[in-house]
Design an enzyme around this catalytic site. Structure first.
Site, PDB file in Angstrom:
ATOM      1  N   GLU A   7       0.835  -1.207   0.000  1.00 38.81           N
ATOM      2  CA  GLU A   7       0.000   0.000   0.000  1.00 38.81           C
ATOM      3  C   GLU A   7       0.863   1.248   0.000  1.00 38.81           C
ATOM      4  O   GLU A   7       0.605   2.206  -0.729  1.00 38.81           O
ATOM      5  CB  GLU A   7      -0.879   0.023   1.245  1.00 38.81           C
ATOM      6  CG  GLU A   7      -1.977  -0.994   1.290  1.00 38.81           C
ATOM      7  CD  GLU A   7      -2.760  -0.834   2.574  1.00 38.81           C
ATOM      8  OE1 GLU A   7      -3.953  -0.486   2.483  1.00 38.81           O
ATOM      9  OE2 GLU A   7      -2.179  -1.036   3.651  1.00 38.81           O
ATOM     10  N   ASP A 215      -9.997 -11.780   5.106  1.00 42.39           N
ATOM     11  CA  ASP A 215     -10.348 -13.131   5.537  1.00 42.39           C
ATOM     12  C   ASP A 215     -11.510 -13.022   6.507  1.00 42.39           C
ATOM     13  O   ASP A 215     -11.914 -11.930   6.889  1.00 42.39           O
ATOM     14  CB  ASP A 215      -9.150 -13.815   6.200  1.00 42.39           C
ATOM     15  CG  ASP A 215      -8.639 -13.022   7.396  1.00 42.39           C
ATOM     16  OD1 ASP A 215      -9.218 -13.175   8.491  1.00 42.39           O
ATOM     17  OD2 ASP A 215      -7.688 -12.233   7.243  1.00 42.39           O
TER      18      ASP A 215
END
Length: 250
Positions: A7, A215
């Site tokens: 990022e 997740d």
């Protein structure tokens, strides 16, 4: 403030005038994006690391707002991998000074949940919804290079709600059920956001925490995490940051 190197690098690639500064064992990059002065840094993993980084951003660099992007485990019933959660409240799920204080309460503050400024939360959520809209992800759209469907993911849904933070990587069904029982309505779990919130509250600095769900926090997913970060989470975060810069008041 980014949780992952991928990022951070995506943003640094758009900062041709970046100036690297070492402080407190961390590397901060100062520069300009879309004509605005920004400071970019990796948060570090865990509450202490993130709190230290946030303190330096505010005290040493004088940032006017702090935005935190990264991934998290999904806990909310409708929160799926690839969705994005914008925090309107944050809690340290492992804070427990009982019987002196109620479970989750921050000693000395008298509260357990910290709330980013509501107008900023609304602005961030709106920007994320517009940025990750089906039209923008469709062929011919500005985010057509992102293909969540190749990982079996639905179009991203944007949720606003409670994010829990703690110095624990949650990856079991038992841990998930414990969090849901003690924190009804919690949407996601990670390891830094609530600590950053506490620092920002102490310095009266507006902040936002935006997490892409990687997740379900219970070891039930079998997604290629590195591929997910590279092809979905990182481009989502960059697009969100760019959108926030565009809508930021002068």
């Amino acid at each position: 403030m980014a949780a992952m190197p991928q990022e951070l690098q995506a943003l640094l690639d758009l900062m041709p005038d970046e100036d690297r500064v070492q402080r407190g064992g961390r590397t901060f990059w100062r520069g300009h994006v879309q004509g605005r002065e920004v400071v970019a840094v990796l948060s570090g993993i865990g509450k202490v690391a993130a709190a230290t980084t946030a303190t330096l951003l505010i005290d040493a660099f004088g940032v006017s707002q702090l935005w935190f992007t990264g991934v998290a485990g999904g806990l909310g019933e409708d929160v799926r991998v690839g969705d994005v959660v914008v925090a309107d409240a944050l809690v340290q799920h492992d804070m427990d000074a009982s019987p002196l204080f109620p479970r989750h309460e921050l000693p000395g503050l008298g509260v357990s949940r910290l709330h980013p400024p509501a107008p900023l939360v609304a602005r961030v959520a709106d920007a994320v919804r517009e940025t990750l809209s089906p039209q923008r992800l469709a062929p011919g759209g500005p985010l057509a290079h992102i293909h969540p469907e190749t990982l079996g993911l639905r179009a991203p849904q944007v949720h606003t709600g409670l994010i829990a933070s703690g110095d624990q990587f949650v990856n079991s069904a038992d841990d998930v059920e414990t969090l849901r029982r003690h924190l009804p309505g919690v949407l996601a779990v990670e390891m830094e956001g609530a600590a950053v919130a506490q620092v920002c509250e102490a310095f009266a600095t507006p902040y936002a925490v935006v997490r892409t769900i990687s997740d379900r926090a219970d070891a039930s997913a079998h997604l290629d995490f590195e591929r997910f970060v590279r092809s979905v989470a990182s481009p989502y975060s960059l697009a969100i940051v760019m959108a926030l810069l565009r809508v930021q008041p002068d």
